[in-house]
Design a protein around this motif. Structure first.
Motif, mmCIF file in Angstrom:
data_model
loop_
_atom_site.group_PDB
_atom_site.id
_atom_site.type_symbol
_atom_site.label_atom_id
_atom_site.label_comp_id
_atom_site.label_asym_id
_atom_site.label_seq_id
_atom_site.Cartn_x
_atom_site.Cartn_y
_atom_site.Cartn_z
ATOM 1 N N GLU A 59 0.851 -1.188 0.000
ATOM 2 C CA GLU A 59 0.000 0.000 0.000
ATOM 3 C C GLU A 59 0.886 1.236 0.000
ATOM 4 N N CYS A 60 0.979 1.848 -1.172
ATOM 5 C CA CYS A 60 1.913 2.959 -1.381
ATOM 6 C C CYS A 60 1.244 4.303 -1.130
ATOM 7 N N PHE A 61 2.062 5.339 -1.105
ATOM 8 C CA PHE A 61 1.556 6.700 -1.007
ATOM 9 C C PHE A 61 1.014 7.126 -2.376
ATOM 10 N N GLY A 62 0.050 8.039 -2.348
ATOM 11 C CA GLY A 62 -0.397 8.720 -3.550
ATOM 12 C C GLY A 62 -0.595 7.842 -4.762
ATOM 13 N N SER A 63 0.074 8.203 -5.849
ATOM 14 C CA SER A 63 -0.082 7.490 -7.118
ATOM 15 C C SER A 63 0.884 6.315 -7.248
ATOM 16 N N GLY A 64 1.459 5.891 -6.120
ATOM 17 C CA GLY A 64 2.340 4.735 -6.148
ATOM 18 C C GLY A 64 3.782 5.075 -5.851
ATOM 19 N N THR A 65 4.002 5.834 -4.793
ATOM 20 C CA THR A 65 5.362 6.208 -4.426
ATOM 21 C C THR A 65 5.755 5.544 -3.117
ATOM 22 N N GLY A 66 7.067 5.471 -2.900
ATOM 23 C CA GLY A 66 7.608 4.877 -1.688
ATOM 24 C C GLY A 66 8.990 5.443 -1.438
ATOM 25 N N PRO A 67 9.683 4.926 -0.419
ATOM 26 C CA PRO A 67 11.006 5.454 -0.060
ATOM 27 C C PRO A 67 12.078 5.095 -1.089
ATOM 28 N N SER A 68 12.046 5.784 -2.219
ATOM 29 C CA SER A 68 12.914 5.435 -3.343
ATOM 30 C C SER A 68 14.367 5.846 -3.126
ATOM 31 N N ASP A 69 14.631 6.679 -2.107
ATOM 32 C CA ASP A 69 16.022 7.059 -1.850
ATOM 33 C C ASP A 69 16.664 6.162 -0.793
ATOM 34 N N ASN A 70 15.980 5.063 -0.459
ATOM 35 C CA ASN A 70 16.502 4.110 0.513
ATOM 36 C C ASN A 70 16.991 2.877 -0.241
ATOM 37 N N PRO A 71 18.301 2.771 -0.488
ATOM 38 C CA PRO A 71 18.814 1.659 -1.304
ATOM 39 C C PRO A 71 18.533 0.289 -0.701
ATOM 40 N N ASP A 72 18.524 0.199 0.631
ATOM 41 C CA ASP A 72 18.255 -1.099 1.255
ATOM 42 C C ASP A 72 16.806 -1.534 1.017
ATOM 43 N N VAL A 115 -2.885 3.863 -8.840
ATOM 44 C CA VAL A 115 -1.429 3.833 -8.958
ATOM 45 C C VAL A 115 -1.003 4.030 -10.406
ATOM 46 N N GLU A 116 -0.062 4.926 -10.602
ATOM 47 C CA GLU A 116 0.627 5.115 -11.880
ATOM 48 C C GLU A 116 2.113 5.227 -11.554
ATOM 49 N N LEU A 117 2.789 4.110 -11.622
ATOM 50 C CA LEU A 117 4.148 4.047 -11.097
ATOM 51 C C LEU A 117 5.147 4.910 -11.850
ATOM 52 N N ASP A 118 4.829 5.309 -13.074
ATOM 53 C CA ASP A 118 5.810 6.039 -13.870
ATOM 54 C C ASP A 118 5.663 7.555 -13.795
ATOM 55 N N VAL A 119 4.744 8.048 -12.977
ATOM 56 C CA VAL A 119 4.531 9.505 -12.887
ATOM 57 C C VAL A 119 5.677 10.171 -12.142
ATOM 58 N N TYR A 120 6.073 9.601 -11.002
ATOM 59 C CA TYR A 120 7.140 10.180 -10.181
ATOM 60 C C TYR A 120 8.343 9.244 -10.147
ATOM 61 N N GLU A 121 9.509 9.814 -9.973
ATOM 62 C CA GLU A 121 10.708 8.992 -9.842
ATOM 63 C C GLU A 121 10.575 8.025 -8.678
ATOM 64 N N ALA A 122 9.918 8.490 -7.607
ATOM 65 C CA ALA A 122 9.745 7.645 -6.427
ATOM 66 C C ALA A 122 8.858 6.439 -6.713
ATOM 67 N N LEU A 169 4.753 -4.330 -9.333
ATOM 68 C CA LEU A 169 3.726 -4.228 -10.362
ATOM 69 C C LEU A 169 2.683 -3.192 -9.981
ATOM 70 N N SER A 170 2.063 -2.601 -10.981
ATOM 71 C CA SER A 170 1.008 -1.623 -10.723
ATOM 72 C C SER A 170 -0.321 -2.317 -10.490
ATOM 73 N N GLY A 171 -0.965 -1.962 -9.377
ATOM 74 C CA GLY A 171 -2.306 -2.445 -9.105
ATOM 75 C C GLY A 171 -3.373 -1.504 -9.613
ATOM 76 N N GLY A 172 -2.965 -0.453 -10.345
ATOM 77 C CA GLY A 172 -3.932 0.486 -10.901
ATOM 78 C C GLY A 172 -4.860 1.013 -9.834
ATOM 79 N N GLY A 173 -6.169 0.904 -10.082
ATOM 80 C CA GLY A 173 -7.155 1.366 -9.120
ATOM 81 C C GLY A 173 -7.697 0.278 -8.218
ATOM 82 N N MET A 174 -7.016 -0.847 -8.128
ATOM 83 C CA MET A 174 -7.532 -1.934 -7.297
ATOM 84 C C MET A 174 -7.613 -1.544 -5.828
ATOM 85 N N THR A 175 -8.662 -2.003 -5.182
ATOM 86 C CA THR A 175 -8.772 -1.869 -3.735
ATOM 87 C C THR A 175 -7.871 -2.898 -3.064
#
Length: 334
Positions: A238-251, A277-284, A294-300
């Motif tokens: 369960e990601c933030f917003g349109s599918g973002t997460g802690p992308s600056d955390n290499p671990d 979710v639209e994973l390609d909108v933000y770098e994160a 994988l993108s779950g799109g608008g799935m609940t």
């Protein structure tokens, strides 16, 4: 959807799983109780103005508070639905279920019963039958009347006069007569061109191990590893917003990459009530995509969880599971 388009139900199997609708007082509070068939029959006999289809009744074992629902129970429920249709000759099934996990079960059955042409309707109540201001009889009789008027094949959820697509709704309130709502999720999914034979309802499914992990500020690889190392085959992230997460955390990213390499299927959905979710909108988000998410799109959450159980339980190869996650099977991405 125009009910007149579809034939009226003639023979309905009522499957009683427990839940608030039939609960009675015990020393430790409300608890599931047997004997609901007689109470249901007495109520319907007291309402001669109600026109409902012929029905028969089956009490599932064990009767449970829906807080105790499990994927193993879903398999027994699926088998009971198939038996009702193919052995008992019923054209419709009404499932009485507790509200806490009703949306999960209805979504899961949408995927477990792919290809079934019968009508499967879930309902329940927020207060037990017989107590003041209970919604039990109105939901039960309303669901039977709706079946008698004609519904489309497939799985639906009925509550307080409203029919909802279980792959697009959730329980959003713990009180009142309208606990369920359709979530305004953005779809955009491409319809699967054909239903893989392994997903057809007659094909038995294995139990899968699927987890759900909400992201939160400061989440690290250790929390993610705890879930991934628990033996899950699939994970709803369960990601933030349109599918973002802690992308600056290499671990964190490395942990997701290891999961992909081990064949764990990770699906991103949004924590938001609306959108998708639209994973390609933000770098994160695109960095998550880069390590196999994988993108779950608008799935609940309920739809993604049930879909992964069905796909992984069908023992498809990982590449096929990953392909089907992002294709619409029963309206979950539309």
């Amino acid at each position: 959807m125009n009910p007149a388009t579809y034939p009226a139900a003639q023979h309905v199997m009522v499957l009683y799983t427990g839940g608030t609708i039939g609960m009675q007082a015990s020393a430790n509070g409300l608890a599931p109780a047997s004997g609901f068939e007689a109470r249901m029959r007495d109520y319907l006999h007291s309402q001669p103005e109600l026109i409902v289809p012929n029905w028969r009744f089956r009490e599932m074992t064990p009767l449970i508070d829906s807080a105790n629902m499990t994927p193993a129970y879903w398999q027994r429920l699926r088998d009971a639905v198939v038996e009702a249709v193919e052995v008992d000759g019923c054209d419709s099934v009404l499932i009485l279920h507790g509200t806490d996990t009703l949306a999960y079960s209805a979504a899961a059955m949408s995927f477990q019963l792919l290809g079934l042409h019968a009508r499967v309707l879930f309902t329940g109540s927020m207060l037990p039958a017989g107590v003041p201001d209970s919604d039990a009889w109105e939901n039960l009789s309303g669901a039977l009347v709706a079946l008698g008027q004609g519904l489309a094949p497939g799985v639906q959820l009925y509550f307080h006069g409203e029919r909802l697509d279980p792959t697009r709704c959730a329980k959003i309130r713990s009180f009142g007569r309208h606990p369920f709502a359709r979530l305004q999720r953005q779809g955009g999914g491409v319809k699967a061109p054909a239903l893989p034979a392994a997903l057809e309802y007659r094909q038995s499914k294995q139990l899968a191990k699927v987890g759900v992990l909400p992201l939160f500020p400061g989440i690290g690889a250790e929390q993610l590893d705890g879930m991934l190392n628990s033996g899950v085959q699939g994970l709803v992230l369960e990601c933030f917003g349109s599918g973002t997460g802690p992308s600056d955390n290499p671990d964190f990213l490395a942990s997701l990459a290891r999961a992909r390499d081990k064949g764990v299927v990770v699906v991103a959905i949004t924590q938001c009530h609306e959108g998708g979710v639209e994973l390609d909108v933000y770098e994160a988000g695109s960095r998550l995509r880069g390590v196999g998410v994988l993108s779950g799109g608008g799935m609940t959450r309920e739809a993604a969880f049930g879909k992964l159980h069905a796909l992984l339980g069908a023992e498809l190869d990982t590449a096929e599971v990953r392909r089907l996650v992002e294709l619409d099977l029963c309206g979950e991405l539309s």
